[in-house]
Design a protein around this motif. Structure first.
Motif, PDB file in Angstrom:
ATOM      1  N   ASN A  76       0.814  -1.233   0.000  1.00  9.84           N
ATOM      2  CA  ASN A  76       0.000   0.000   0.000  1.00  9.84           C
ATOM      3  C   ASN A  76       0.839   1.270   0.000  1.00  9.84           C
ATOM      4  O   ASN A  76       0.427   2.300   0.540  1.00  9.84           O
ATOM      5  N   GLN A  77       2.019   1.220  -0.626  1.00  7.87           N
ATOM      6  CA  GLN A  77       2.858   2.410  -0.733  1.00  7.87           C
ATOM      7  C   GLN A  77       2.567   3.162  -2.029  1.00  7.87           C
ATOM      8  O   GLN A  77       2.095   2.586  -3.007  1.00  7.87           O
ATOM      9  N   HIS A  78       2.863   4.462  -2.017  1.00  4.52           N
ATOM     10  CA  HIS A  78       2.759   5.266  -3.222  1.00  4.52           C
ATOM     11  C   HIS A  78       3.962   4.981  -4.118  1.00  4.52           C
ATOM     12  O   HIS A  78       5.099   4.947  -3.646  1.00  4.52           O
ATOM     13  N   ILE A  79       3.708   4.814  -5.406  1.00  4.69           N
ATOM     14  CA  ILE A  79       4.776   4.611  -6.383  1.00  4.69           C
ATOM     15  C   ILE A  79       4.561   5.616  -7.507  1.00  4.69           C
ATOM     16  O   ILE A  79       3.471   5.685  -8.084  1.00  4.69           O
ATOM     17  N   ILE A  80       5.586   6.400  -7.819  1.00  2.00           N
ATOM     18  CA  ILE A  80       5.488   7.397  -8.886  1.00  2.00           C
ATOM     19  C   ILE A  80       6.635   7.194  -9.866  1.00  2.00           C
ATOM     20  O   ILE A  80       7.804   7.159  -9.469  1.00  2.00           O
ATOM     21  N   LEU A 116       0.869   5.094  -8.896  1.00  2.23           N
ATOM     22  CA  LEU A 116       0.025   3.957  -8.542  1.00  2.23           C
ATOM     23  C   LEU A 116      -0.003   3.798  -7.029  1.00  2.23           C
ATOM     24  O   LEU A 116       1.015   3.960  -6.354  1.00  2.23           O
ATOM     25  N   LYS A 117      -1.183   3.492  -6.517  1.00  2.68           N
ATOM     26  CA  LYS A 117      -1.296   3.128  -5.111  1.00  2.68           C
ATOM     27  C   LYS A 117      -2.459   2.161  -4.944  1.00  2.68           C
ATOM     28  O   LYS A 117      -3.561   2.416  -5.426  1.00  2.68           O
ATOM     29  N   LEU A 118      -2.202   1.055  -4.277  1.00  2.00           N
ATOM     30  CA  LEU A 118      -3.253   0.108  -3.933  1.00  2.00           C
ATOM     31  C   LEU A 118      -3.689   0.404  -2.507  1.00  2.00           C
ATOM     32  O   LEU A 118      -2.923   0.211  -1.560  1.00  2.00           O
ATOM     33  N   ALA A 119      -4.910   0.906  -2.344  1.00  5.21           N
ATOM     34  CA  ALA A 119      -5.407   1.238  -1.012  1.00  5.21           C
ATOM     35  C   ALA A 119      -5.779  -0.034  -0.257  1.00  5.21           C
ATOM     36  O   ALA A 119      -5.960  -1.106  -0.846  1.00  5.21           O
ATOM     37  N   GLU A 120      -5.912   0.093   1.048  1.00  8.33           N
ATOM     38  CA  GLU A 120      -6.224  -1.072   1.875  1.00  8.33           C
ATOM     39  C   GLU A 120      -7.600  -1.647   1.569  1.00  8.33           C
ATOM     40  O   GLU A 120      -7.856  -2.820   1.833  1.00  8.33           O
ATOM     41  N   ASN A 121      -8.502  -0.822   1.013  1.00 14.86           N
ATOM     42  CA  ASN A 121      -9.833  -1.323   0.667  1.00 14.86           C
ATOM     43  C   ASN A 121      -9.876  -1.959  -0.720  1.00 14.86           C
ATOM     44  O   ASN A 121     -10.945  -2.282  -1.228  1.00 14.86           O
ATOM     45  N   ALA A 180     -15.825  -7.252  -7.063  1.00 17.64           N
ATOM     46  CA  ALA A 180     -15.896  -6.115  -7.978  1.00 17.64           C
ATOM     47  C   ALA A 180     -14.568  -5.369  -7.979  1.00 17.64           C
ATOM     48  O   ALA A 180     -13.979  -5.113  -6.939  1.00 17.64           O
ATOM     49  N   LYS A 181     -14.094  -5.028  -9.158  1.00 15.23           N
ATOM     50  CA  LYS A 181     -12.858  -4.263  -9.289  1.00 15.23           C
ATOM     51  C   LYS A 181     -13.158  -2.777  -9.104  1.00 15.23           C
ATOM     52  O   LYS A 181     -14.124  -2.260  -9.661  1.00 15.23           O
ATOM     53  N   GLN A 182     -12.332  -2.102  -8.335  1.00 15.39           N
ATOM     54  CA  GLN A 182     -12.501  -0.671  -8.111  1.00 15.39           C
ATOM     55  C   GLN A 182     -11.225   0.042  -8.545  1.00 15.39           C
ATOM     56  O   GLN A 182     -10.131  -0.330  -8.143  1.00 15.39           O
TER      57      GLN A 182
END
Length: 554
Positions: A76-80, A116-121, A180-182
């Motif tokens: 869940n880290q930010h990647i730029i 890109l960031k994958l949130a915990e939800n 469901a993909k978000q």
């Protein structure tokens, strides 16, 4: 927010470069320290800080680099990525999300940032920055690192609830809502010297039908949220005789001049026609504006009731307008392709289906500056609509669906943003009406390719099964479009499944284990595949379930 930012490259930041200015501004805004690391020497360095990768200073497609990016993403880290190529974006996205971000034939303007960031939800947030100026790039970087792209508005929460509630309605024990993909994509760009943001909040889900691999339907709930700034360049002044408008001199004869305010915004979204095809086999089920600058009371229709056990059906509530249907619409769909309404000093016109049989389109038009028509020769202009020279935030929603066999063809949709600039001059004498002069239309539109996040075609209701020492039998549920196949990895003799394959939207599988006579716990892996092509033995959508049996009572 972490107290540091990790800058990854095998080269130092060049002094006085645009990157250095961007990094310094971002670090000051975030009160963070920049740490430079060389991933080519230590690619497995672990950190919980945001990661910024200078793409022309490192081989992003290197396996060790991709491995480190993958670990950070799922933590869940930010990647730029700073100034990446399309190939570099494809390599990273394919590693993280399992597919390429761009179609091979896609042509798109260059990127300053791709985040890109994958949130915990489970929501995947994407930043796409096309700005050129260091200040704008820094601002967008900071906003992304502060999670401002996570659109926390009541309208979006309600929209998400509509989709996920329908998915989870009355269906076995598999939580389809969780499947469901978000996906949220934030586009940052400048149009006619006016900074703009378009956010796309997308929920994709699958309607399971039949027993074939290409049966069923893919559904896409999409909200488009614009942050459009009409302020830059706007000017109002009193002209003595002549006014310069777009490089041309116009005779005013003394009067007021309003320059460079927004006349209209057009927002068009459509699935492009594939090569050799004569039409789009996708349906636009619903299209409505939801809000303008937070005002929602004028919503045109009531929405759709997406019920059913495993999918969706269009609702029958007609709202304020009579529902319309055509050959491409589902019967009873609460949808109208043409309407208009006004709010404050802005009118909205729905023009969906003008591009093709599935396009979702809107035109927002603002009131122009008007002349004072009072008695006497002293004339002046009323200011143009406030929203035409300040921040304007439209929120539009629509729903697409198409058959599963089209997902390899309709990989993305095109979103076009167009802006029209207006200038108005008023004569000193009231005998002449104000003159409205349209701005130069060159470079007044931009198009983006937005990738669909395809929903899974295989799902289960658990990720692990726990057995005590005595063993026994437990069950789990499988949902699949078509046929599924189950294997027990390495086939240990102490565990068995009551079936190795099945079809349809609901299957119960029973797993049995023998008594564990060892002093250590033991484990097994269940591997479930979707059979994409039984003739050529092609499978996809692998899901694994870990089975753990203890050496004693649980």
């Amino acid at each position: 927010m972490a107290e540091k930012i990790i800058y990854i490259s095998n080269e130092p930041v060049v002094e006085n470069s645009a990157l250095e200015k961007t990094m310094i501004q971002a670090a000051e805004e975030l009160n963070a320290k920049i740490l430079v690391k060389d991933f080519t020497k230590n690619s497995k360095t672990t950190t919980d800080a945001p990661i910024i990768i200078l793409c022309n200073g490192i081989n992003v497609q290197d396996e060790l680099i991709l491995e480190s990016i993958e670990k950070a993403y799922f933590s869940n880290q930010h990647i730029i990525l700073y100034k990446p190529t399309n190939n570099e974006i494809n390599a990273v996205y394919e590693r993280l999300e399992g597919r390429e971000y761009f179609k091979a034939d896609n042509k798109i303007i260059g990127y300053s940032l791709f985040g890109l960031k994958l949130a915990e939800n489970g929501v995947c947030y994407v930043l796409e920055d096309h700005e050129k100026q260091a200040d704008a790039i820094s601002r967008n970087m900071v906003d992304f690192l502060k999670d401002k792209q996570e659109l926390d508005t009541p309208a979006l929460h309600l929209f998400h609830k509509k989709g996920t509630d329908a998915l989870g309605a009355d269906f076995s024990d598999v939580n389809l809502a969780a499947m469901a993909k978000q996906h949220v994509i934030s586009k940052k760009f400048t149009l006619k010297e006016k900074p703009c943001t378009l956010n796309f909040y997308m929920i994709s889900c699958h309607k399971y039908e039949g027993t074939t691999a290409v049966g069923g339907e893919d559904w896409f709930f999409i909200q488009q949220y614009g942050i459009l700034n009409g302020a830059p360049g706007y000017n109002k002044y009193w002209a003595g005789s002549w006014a310069n408008v777009n490089g041309e001199d116009w005779f005013v004869g003394q009067g007021e001049v309003c320059l460079n305010y927004v006349d209209y915004y057009k927002m068009k979204n459509y699935i492009p026609l594939p090569d050799g095809a004569d039409q789009i086999y996708a349906e636009l089920i619903y299209a409505d504006p939801q809000a303008i600058n937070g005002i929602t009371s004028y919503t045109v229709s009531e929405g759709i009731d997406i019920g059913g056990t495993v999918g969706f059906e269009a609702g029958v509530s007609g709202g304020d307008l009579e529902a319309k249907g055509s050959g491409s619409f589902s019967i009873g769909a609460n949808f109208t392709s043409s309407y208009s309404f006004e709010v404050q000093d802005c009118s909205c016109k729905g023009i969906s289906l003008s591009e093709n049989n599935s396009s979702a389109e809107w035109e927002y038009k603002f009131k122009r500056a008007a002349q004072n028509r009072a008695a006497g020769k002293w004339q002046y202009l009323h200011d143009p609509a406030a929203l035409s020279c300040s921040v304007f935030s439209p929120l539009n929603s629509w729903v697409w669906k198409f058959n599963t066999d089209k997902r390899d063809v309709y990989k993305s949709f095109i979103s076009t943003m167009e802006i029209g600039i207006m200038n108005t001059i008023s004569r000193y004498s009231g005998s002449q009406s104000p003159k409205h002069i349209a701005g130069n239309s060159e470079g007044n539109s931009v198009s983006f390719n937005i990738t669909f996040n395809m929903p899974p075609l295989l799902g289960i209701d658990t990720k692990s099964l726990l057995f005590d020492k005595e063993g026994g039998t437990q069950k789990f549920n499988i949902t699949v479009q078509g046929t599924w196949s189950l294997k027990i990895k390495d086939a240990p003799s102490w565990i068995r499944a009551d079936q190795s394959g099945g079809t349809g939207a609901h299957s119960e599988v029973f797993i049995s284990t023998d008594e564990n006579q060892d002093k250590k716990e033991r484990q097994a892996i269940l591997q479930i595949y979707r059979v994409k092509d039984s003739t050529h033995n092609i499978t996809d959508g692998l899901i694994e379930i870990k089975v753990i049996q203890s050496a004693g009572k649980i």
